[in-house]
Write a protein that holds these residues in place. Structure first.
Motif, PDB file in Angstrom:
ATOM      1  N   GLY A 100      -5.844  13.807   7.972  1.00 23.50           N
ATOM      2  CA  GLY A 100      -7.323  13.321   7.736  1.00 23.50           C
ATOM      3  C   GLY A 100      -7.986  13.561   6.667  1.00 23.50           C
ATOM      4  N   GLY A 101      -7.487  14.382   5.884  1.00 19.33           N
ATOM      5  CA  GLY A 101      -7.983  15.045   4.760  1.00 19.33           C
ATOM      6  C   GLY A 101      -7.928  14.135   3.668  1.00 19.33           C
ATOM      7  N   HIS A 102      -8.740  12.938   3.391  1.00 24.20           N
ATOM      8  CA  HIS A 102      -8.854  12.055   2.476  1.00 24.20           C
ATOM      9  C   HIS A 102      -8.762  12.463   1.199  1.00 24.20           C
ATOM     10  N   ASP A 103      -9.551  13.458   0.955  1.00 28.20           N
ATOM     11  CA  ASP A 103     -10.001  14.399  -0.191  1.00 28.20           C
ATOM     12  C   ASP A 103      -8.697  14.664  -1.022  1.00 28.20           C
ATOM     13  N   VAL A 104      -7.616  15.126  -0.174  1.00 25.07           N
ATOM     14  CA  VAL A 104      -6.306  15.621  -0.873  1.00 25.07           C
ATOM     15  C   VAL A 104      -5.682  14.549  -1.220  1.00 25.07           C
ATOM     16  N   ALA A 105      -5.457  13.314  -0.451  1.00 23.22           N
ATOM     17  CA  ALA A 105      -5.072  12.223  -0.856  1.00 23.22           C
ATOM     18  C   ALA A 105      -5.193  11.453  -1.821  1.00 23.22           C
TER      19      ALA A 105
ATOM     20  N   GLY B 141      -3.158   9.852  -6.953  1.00 19.59           N
ATOM     21  CA  GLY B 141      -2.918   9.185  -7.951  1.00 19.59           C
ATOM     22  C   GLY B 141      -3.294   9.661  -9.321  1.00 19.59           C
ATOM     23  N   PRO B 142      -4.201  10.513  -9.549  1.00 19.29           N
ATOM     24  CA  PRO B 142      -4.367  11.067 -10.894  1.00 19.29           C
ATOM     25  C   PRO B 142      -3.277  11.980 -11.285  1.00 19.29           C
TER      26      PRO B 142
ATOM     27  N   LEU C 212       6.857  15.589  -7.275  1.00 19.02           N
ATOM     28  CA  LEU C 212       5.961  16.253  -6.252  1.00 19.02           C
ATOM     29  C   LEU C 212       4.894  15.304  -5.573  1.00 19.02           C
ATOM     30  N   THR C 213       4.401  14.492  -6.472  1.00 26.88           N
ATOM     31  CA  THR C 213       3.463  13.634  -5.724  1.00 26.88           C
ATOM     32  C   THR C 213       3.780  12.673  -5.023  1.00 26.88           C
ATOM     33  N   VAL C 214       5.088  12.207  -5.231  1.00 24.65           N
ATOM     34  CA  VAL C 214       5.594  11.229  -4.018  1.00 24.65           C
ATOM     35  C   VAL C 214       5.727  11.848  -2.813  1.00 24.65           C
TER      36      VAL C 214
ATOM     37  N   LEU D  57      -4.982  19.565 -17.026  1.00 28.44           N
ATOM     38  CA  LEU D  57      -5.411  18.521 -16.159  1.00 28.44           C
ATOM     39  C   LEU D  57      -4.539  18.855 -14.852  1.00 28.44           C
ATOM     40  N   ALA D  58      -3.250  19.135 -14.968  1.00 23.94           N
ATOM     41  CA  ALA D  58      -2.377  19.389 -13.878  1.00 23.94           C
ATOM     42  C   ALA D  58      -2.682  20.607 -13.080  1.00 23.94           C
TER      43      ALA D  58
END
Length: 146
Positions: free
Chosen positions: A29-34, A38-39, A77-79, A127-128
């Motif tokens: 439910g934490g949309h902030d992490v999702a 993308g970035p 990792l992002t996937v 950035l990473a």
């Protein structure tokens, strides 16, 4: 088919099943992490192709291969963060460590990387690193019990 139903019933009878389900809902439910996926994917993608985009692949072949491999690892990792976030929450810190490596890797892989390779490594590495630390902080906040 009955094996699958029986397995699902066994999980439902576990004493921590409610807490596990509640934690999963909080993390998912934490949309902030999702929103960070993308970035982070774009950082990994650009890091993978940057030796050819910025033109230092011919001069520093080893660094170009390194950037390609590390960029693909960040993308993978992002996937994983997108497909199975409840299983990948512990790996958000790995993104920060990878970002730290990206900052120093131009000098570790090649003695004199050149300006384009150095700036590429430092900017995308920072950035990473920042996105990895932010992701870790958001996941820790979501995992905290209310």
């Amino acid at each position: 088919m009955s094996g699958f139903t029986r397995g699902r019933d066994d999980v439902a009878r576990r004493p921590d099943a409610f807490r596990t389900r509640e934690r999963r809902v909080r993390v998912l439910g934490g949309h902030d992490v999702a929103l960070l996926n993308g970035p982070v994917f774009l950082v990994g993608l650009f890091y993978a192709v940057s030796p050819w985009v910025l033109g230092f692949a011919a001069a520093h072949h080893d660094l170009a291969v390194h950037d390609l491999v590390v960029g693909c690892a960040v993308c993978l990792l992002t996937v994983g963060f997108t497909v199975a976030p409840e299983r990948m929450t512990g790996l958000s810190a790995a993104l920060g460590v990878t970002g730290l490596w990206m900052v120093f890797s131009p000098w570790a892989v090649v003695r004199h990387p050149g300006r384009a390779a150095a700036v590429d490594g430092v900017v995308l590495g920072v950035l990473a690193l920042v996105l990895g630390l932010l992701s870790t902080a958001l996941i820790r906040r979501a995992n905290r019990l209310p």
